[in-house]
Design a protein around this motif. Sequence first.
Motif, PDB file in Angstrom:
ATOM      1  N   ARG A 106      48.852 -33.949  42.330  1.00  0.00           N
ATOM      2  CA  ARG A 106      49.875 -34.908  43.166  1.00  0.00           C
ATOM      3  C   ARG A 106      50.942 -33.957  43.307  1.00  0.00           C
ATOM      4  NH1 ARG A 106      55.093 -36.058  42.123  1.00  0.00           N
ATOM      5  NH2 ARG A 106      55.203 -34.624  40.017  1.00  0.00           N
ATOM      6  N   GLN A 107      51.635 -32.908  42.319  1.00  0.00           N
ATOM      7  CA  GLN A 107      52.393 -31.495  43.021  1.00  0.00           C
ATOM      8  C   GLN A 107      51.618 -31.023  44.863  1.00  0.00           C
ATOM      9  OE1 GLN A 107      52.710 -28.786  39.857  1.00  0.00           O
ATOM     10  NE2 GLN A 107      53.722 -30.789  38.642  1.00  0.00           N
ATOM     11  N   LEU A 108      50.518 -31.109  44.130  1.00  0.00           N
ATOM     12  CA  LEU A 108      49.893 -30.167  45.487  1.00  0.00           C
ATOM     13  C   LEU A 108      49.947 -30.677  46.772  1.00  0.00           C
ATOM     14  CD1 LEU A 108      46.594 -28.327  44.117  1.00  0.00           C
ATOM     15  CD2 LEU A 108      49.059 -27.323  45.070  1.00  0.00           C
ATOM     16  N   HIS A 109      49.508 -32.375  47.007  1.00  0.00           N
ATOM     17  CA  HIS A 109      50.121 -32.893  47.814  1.00  0.00           C
ATOM     18  C   HIS A 109      51.617 -32.765  47.978  1.00  0.00           C
ATOM     19  CE1 HIS A 109      45.627 -34.887  46.303  1.00  0.00           C
ATOM     20  NE2 HIS A 109      45.516 -34.937  48.122  1.00  0.00           N
ATOM     21  N   ASP A 110      52.663 -33.576  47.303  1.00  0.00           N
ATOM     22  CA  ASP A 110      53.718 -33.516  47.438  1.00  0.00           C
ATOM     23  C   ASP A 110      54.917 -32.111  48.511  1.00  0.00           C
ATOM     24  OD1 ASP A 110      54.002 -35.226  46.248  1.00  0.00           O
ATOM     25  OD2 ASP A 110      54.536 -34.344  44.316  1.00  0.00           O
ATOM     26  N   LEU A 111      53.643 -30.984  47.844  1.00  0.00           N
ATOM     27  CA  LEU A 111      53.744 -29.392  48.396  1.00  0.00           C
ATOM     28  C   LEU A 111      53.422 -29.198  50.038  1.00  0.00           C
ATOM     29  CD1 LEU A 111      53.116 -26.821  45.345  1.00  0.00           C
ATOM     30  CD2 LEU A 111      55.247 -27.374  46.483  1.00  0.00           C
ATOM     31  N   GLY A 112      52.271 -30.262  49.705  1.00  0.00           N
ATOM     32  CA  GLY A 112      51.900 -30.159  51.448  1.00  0.00           C
ATOM     33  C   GLY A 112      50.107 -29.677  52.008  1.00  0.00           C
ATOM     34  N   VAL A 113      49.566 -30.167  50.850  1.00  0.00           N
ATOM     35  CA  VAL A 113      48.034 -30.078  50.433  1.00  0.00           C
ATOM     36  C   VAL A 113      47.636 -31.283  51.393  1.00  0.00           C
ATOM     37  CG1 VAL A 113      46.245 -29.567  49.760  1.00  0.00           C
ATOM     38  CG2 VAL A 113      48.453 -28.357  49.076  1.00  0.00           C
ATOM     39  N   LYS A 114      47.092 -31.066  52.169  1.00  0.00           N
ATOM     40  CA  LYS A 114      46.450 -32.895  53.502  1.00  0.00           C
ATOM     41  C   LYS A 114      45.264 -32.824  52.312  1.00  0.00           C
ATOM     42  CE  LYS A 114      50.255 -31.991  55.412  1.00  0.00           C
ATOM     43  NZ  LYS A 114      51.504 -32.832  56.267  1.00  0.00           N
ATOM     44  N   LYS A 115      45.023 -31.838  51.608  1.00  0.00           N
ATOM     45  CA  LYS A 115      43.159 -32.534  51.399  1.00  0.00           C
ATOM     46  C   LYS A 115      42.975 -31.928  50.108  1.00  0.00           C
ATOM     47  CE  LYS A 115      38.894 -34.812  53.104  1.00  0.00           C
ATOM     48  NZ  LYS A 115      38.597 -35.982  53.268  1.00  0.00           N
ATOM     49  N   THR A 116      42.335 -32.540  48.721  1.00  0.00           N
ATOM     50  CA  THR A 116      41.664 -31.967  48.038  1.00  0.00           C
ATOM     51  C   THR A 116      40.197 -32.535  47.889  1.00  0.00           C
ATOM     52  OG1 THR A 116      42.433 -33.348  47.026  1.00  0.00           O
ATOM     53  CG2 THR A 116      43.845 -31.634  46.877  1.00  0.00           C
ATOM     54  N   VAL A 117      39.474 -31.772  47.821  1.00  0.00           N
ATOM     55  CA  VAL A 117      38.014 -31.904  47.492  1.00  0.00           C
ATOM     56  C   VAL A 117      37.397 -31.001  46.432  1.00  0.00           C
ATOM     57  CG1 VAL A 117      35.649 -31.559  48.574  1.00  0.00           C
ATOM     58  CG2 VAL A 117      37.792 -31.736  50.192  1.00  0.00           C
ATOM     59  N   MET A 118      36.445 -32.384  46.014  1.00  0.00           N
ATOM     60  CA  MET A 118      35.676 -31.930  43.848  1.00  0.00           C
ATOM     61  C   MET A 118      34.459 -31.730  44.348  1.00  0.00           C
ATOM     62  SD  MET A 118      35.264 -33.258  40.656  1.00  0.00           S
ATOM     63  CE  MET A 118      34.373 -34.982  40.796  1.00  0.00           C
ATOM     64  N   LEU A 119      33.725 -30.501  44.345  1.00  0.00           N
ATOM     65  CA  LEU A 119      32.610 -30.428  44.905  1.00  0.00           C
ATOM     66  C   LEU A 119      31.859 -30.315  43.684  1.00  0.00           C
ATOM     67  CD1 LEU A 119      33.514 -27.170  47.136  1.00  0.00           C
ATOM     68  CD2 LEU A 119      32.801 -29.923  47.630  1.00  0.00           C
ATOM     69  N   THR A 120      30.893 -30.348  42.924  1.00  0.00           N
ATOM     70  CA  THR A 120      29.880 -30.805  42.321  1.00  0.00           C
ATOM     71  C   THR A 120      28.341 -31.352  42.390  1.00  0.00           C
ATOM     72  OG1 THR A 120      29.376 -31.174  40.649  1.00  0.00           O
ATOM     73  CG2 THR A 120      30.361 -32.953  41.437  1.00  0.00           C
ATOM     74  N   GLY A 121      27.704 -30.366  41.014  1.00  0.00           N
ATOM     75  CA  GLY A 121      26.125 -30.159  41.433  1.00  0.00           C
ATOM     76  C   GLY A 121      26.403 -31.218  40.715  1.00  0.00           C
ATOM     77  N   ASP A 122      27.083 -32.409  40.184  1.00  0.00           N
ATOM     78  CA  ASP A 122      26.790 -33.479  39.539  1.00  0.00           C
ATOM     79  C   ASP A 122      26.336 -34.628  39.885  1.00  0.00           C
ATOM     80  OD1 ASP A 122      26.102 -34.814  37.208  1.00  0.00           O
ATOM     81  OD2 ASP A 122      28.401 -34.467  36.180  1.00  0.00           O
ATOM     82  N   ASN A 123      25.525 -35.484  39.934  1.00  0.00           N
ATOM     83  CA  ASN A 123      25.571 -36.725  39.859  1.00  0.00           C
ATOM     84  C   ASN A 123      26.290 -37.483  40.431  1.00  0.00           C
ATOM     85  OD1 ASN A 123      26.403 -39.588  38.799  1.00  0.00           O
ATOM     86  ND2 ASN A 123      26.070 -37.502  36.802  1.00  0.00           N
ATOM     87  N   HIS A 124      26.340 -38.650  41.300  1.00  0.00           N
ATOM     88  CA  HIS A 124      27.031 -39.099  42.476  1.00  0.00           C
ATOM     89  C   HIS A 124      28.108 -40.357  41.291  1.00  0.00           C
ATOM     90  CE1 HIS A 124      30.028 -40.179  45.718  1.00  0.00           C
ATOM     91  NE2 HIS A 124      29.809 -41.033  45.625  1.00  0.00           N
ATOM     92  N   ARG A 125      27.330 -40.967  40.669  1.00  0.00           N
ATOM     93  CA  ARG A 125      28.336 -41.537  40.018  1.00  0.00           C
ATOM     94  C   ARG A 125      29.686 -40.566  39.072  1.00  0.00           C
ATOM     95  NH1 ARG A 125      23.234 -44.567  41.041  1.00  0.00           N
ATOM     96  NH2 ARG A 125      22.959 -42.687  38.918  1.00  0.00           N
ATOM     97  N   ALA A 126      29.108 -40.148  38.327  1.00  0.00           N
ATOM     98  CA  ALA A 126      29.987 -39.251  37.520  1.00  0.00           C
ATOM     99  C   ALA A 126      30.705 -38.146  38.092  1.00  0.00           C
ATOM    100  CB  ALA A 126      29.073 -38.073  36.221  1.00  0.00           C
ATOM    101  N   ALA A 127      30.889 -37.796  39.249  1.00  0.00           N
ATOM    102  CA  ALA A 127      32.128 -37.014  39.921  1.00  0.00           C
ATOM    103  C   ALA A 127      32.729 -37.983  40.448  1.00  0.00           C
ATOM    104  CB  ALA A 127      31.133 -36.387  41.145  1.00  0.00           C
ATOM    105  N   THR A 128      32.323 -39.425  40.827  1.00  0.00           N
ATOM    106  CA  THR A 128      33.057 -40.351  42.197  1.00  0.00           C
ATOM    107  C   THR A 128      34.238 -40.828  40.771  1.00  0.00           C
ATOM    108  OG1 THR A 128      31.505 -40.984  43.139  1.00  0.00           O
ATOM    109  CG2 THR A 128      33.546 -42.531  43.005  1.00  0.00           C
ATOM    110  N   ASP A 129      33.426 -41.227  38.851  1.00  0.00           N
ATOM    111  CA  ASP A 129      34.419 -41.248  38.053  1.00  0.00           C
ATOM    112  C   ASP A 129      35.668 -40.269  38.074  1.00  0.00           C
ATOM    113  OD1 ASP A 129      34.441 -42.874  35.362  1.00  0.00           O
ATOM    114  OD2 ASP A 129      34.303 -41.288  34.791  1.00  0.00           O
ATOM    115  N   ILE A 130      35.259 -38.908  38.100  1.00  0.00           N
ATOM    116  CA  ILE A 130      36.471 -37.921  37.644  1.00  0.00           C
ATOM    117  C   ILE A 130      37.300 -38.340  38.303  1.00  0.00           C
ATOM    118  CG2 ILE A 130      36.861 -36.005  36.816  1.00  0.00           C
ATOM    119  CD1 ILE A 130      34.222 -35.572  35.626  1.00  0.00           C
ATOM    120  N   ALA A 131      36.260 -38.347  39.610  1.00  0.00           N
ATOM    121  CA  ALA A 131      37.504 -38.028  40.989  1.00  0.00           C
ATOM    122  C   ALA A 131      38.408 -39.174  40.834  1.00  0.00           C
ATOM    123  CB  ALA A 131      36.793 -37.977  42.259  1.00  0.00           C
TER     124      ALA A 131
END
Length: 710
Positions: A543-568
């Motif tokens: 949240r602080q990064l977005h407030d500082l002007g970061v436009k995009k945050t992305v999570m990159l993982t070799g994990d399965n899509h469902r587990a990754a989406t839940d955490i994201a």
Amino acid sequence: MTTSSDFDAQTYRVKGFSCANCAKTFENNVKDLPGVYDAKVNFGASKITVSGEVSIDALEKAGAFEGLKLSVDGIKKASQTTETPEVLPWYQQYETELFGVLFLVLGIVSSVMSGHSHPMTAMLILVSSATLGLQLFKSGMKNLTRFTFDMRTLMTVAVIGGVLIGEWLEVGIVVMLFRVSELLEAYSMDRARQSIASLVNMAPTQAQIRRPSGDEMVDVDEIQIGDVMVVKPGEKLAMDGVIIEGTSLINQAAITGESMPEEKVPGDDVYAGTLNTDALLLVQVTKRVEDTTLQKIIHLVEEAQGEKAPAERFIDAFAKVYTPMIMLISVVVMSVPPLVFNQDFSTWFYQGLAILIVGCPCALVVSTPISIVSAIGNAAKRGVLIKGGVHLETLGRIRAIAFDKTGTLTKGEPFVTDTVMMDGVNEIDVFRIVYSLEKDTTHPLAKALTSKAEALIDPTMAFPLKAITSLPGRGIKGEDQGVIYTVESPKRFMDSLSPSVSEAIQALETKGQTVVVVTKDTQILAYMAIADEVHENARETLRQLHDLGVKKTVMLTGDNHRAATDIANRLGIDDVMSELLPEDKLAVIEQLTTEYQYVAMVGDGVNDAPAMAKASVGIAMGAKGTDTALETADMALMTDDLTLLSFAVRLSRQSLRIIKANVTFSLLIKLVALLLVIPGWLTLWIAIVSDIGATLLVSLNSMRLMKVKP
């Protein structure tokens, strides 16, 4: 032919630098010394590295114009530091300056009583100027003979001109104020360097070593790997090592910036400079003193302070053009009005001298280095290692940040939550396979599986597997007597699983868990679910990064899509890219760079090395004690505290704003002063006061970066 590479480079600490230009002059003087093949000054760290054969006396002679003192850089023995150097009272430290000011005051009194051109006034001002500005004149005259134009050249020409037209009082004031300006700049840089100076003094120079004949105090540079160090409560550790006896709370602020102590037990790593708070420890030394984590941090930060940021390189290049341009304008002002418009020569000669002084680029030159040194030093003190001004500036422009999942957004301490055997499969046999494949693997998921296996079987029950091979983004495989065993993602088996097993796996993944299957020649023997807790401060950091002007945050993982989406979803990440191979992460970074130009990649510094190298800034997470991460990343967070990332971004953005404000203000104050020439209002003392005022203000503004907190 002999070259600089034929000699070992020796680094010396330098005391007495007053400005960046003086440091450059010293570097050039050293390069001209017989026997020296190369020299490089690190102004931010007050060091010079010399290739060749030269004595300290010769180096100090090369720096005599500035009164520089040198000492060999390195870890001092306790025997060399038994006497605490006497700290002189301020009036003794500046007795030369006070002597010069006294004669200037007497000169002012003489001017009021006898006139500014009276011989007594001239004599008093000459004594004052010689006392305060002797080094200035020596350096300026040498620069004139070499056609080198810097601040001291401009000041020397202006003073000579002032003497020629009999402006004794203003000459004295100009010299005095210029000396004050140099002292202010030196003070500002010293304050900015103090963060690293405090780290240098963090570790003891001796340690108590246990010998067969008894304990004895040993200088740190004589301690060998394998020695056992005795650390009493309340003592700091002198060396890196591993605890072999005792349990205690260790304050690791020197390494991590975190003041809360952490409990350490036998088998845990501990670091030089950290404080043992409450119990006796026996620590086996694992690194030589020059290789300790603290020494690596100090070395890397000092190197970072010496690396010029893009803004600093621009200022340097601009100053090379700016200074001759000021001299040309001064000549034009001195000559054109008298020759073309028949104006009074002495009036416009005086105005030309004032232009030389107001044109001194002091404030412009210090506007960036003090900011860089302050910011990098403050970050290091708080557990963030930024390896150069270029990375500090780039971080301030970041618009997108990509995160690895395991160990970055999650704690990297996963554990097995569910184990399901297929019909007729023995659990012990399955964990023998798991242990045999994973026991030598460092991946966090492998550690979770190995820990579970060790709780059920004896390590001696492992298979003698051959050809153990990593399956990037999938898992691991090995062979025994022609039979292939794997521990991997269930992705390629989903079509062959029964509906009930497939649904059970999907249900676990939907809850954010990672599922692996254990196979024997493609036959599934079991599946296991592994969970990893997210960092408690990860959502707030994002949240602080977005407030500082970061436009995009992305999570990159070799994990399965469902587990990754839940955490994201739990963390509020904008986008998630799952089931990625290392080359896929690299492609994502390239795509983000195309779209956002400045992209950061946060990972563990090893597994994500290709993506981190491709990113504008590669950030290693939790790099305390990790040599690879310290060496490869552009920036390292020394703990797993994600709030340090938002602190670093905020600090870098503030650094950019302060640098831009300093440069703009420095140029504006020059422009305003130059415009005073038109009505003839610019005087020598107004010129120097405006220059000193600008230098002082940009220095104080830059030093604000030392106060920024997480």
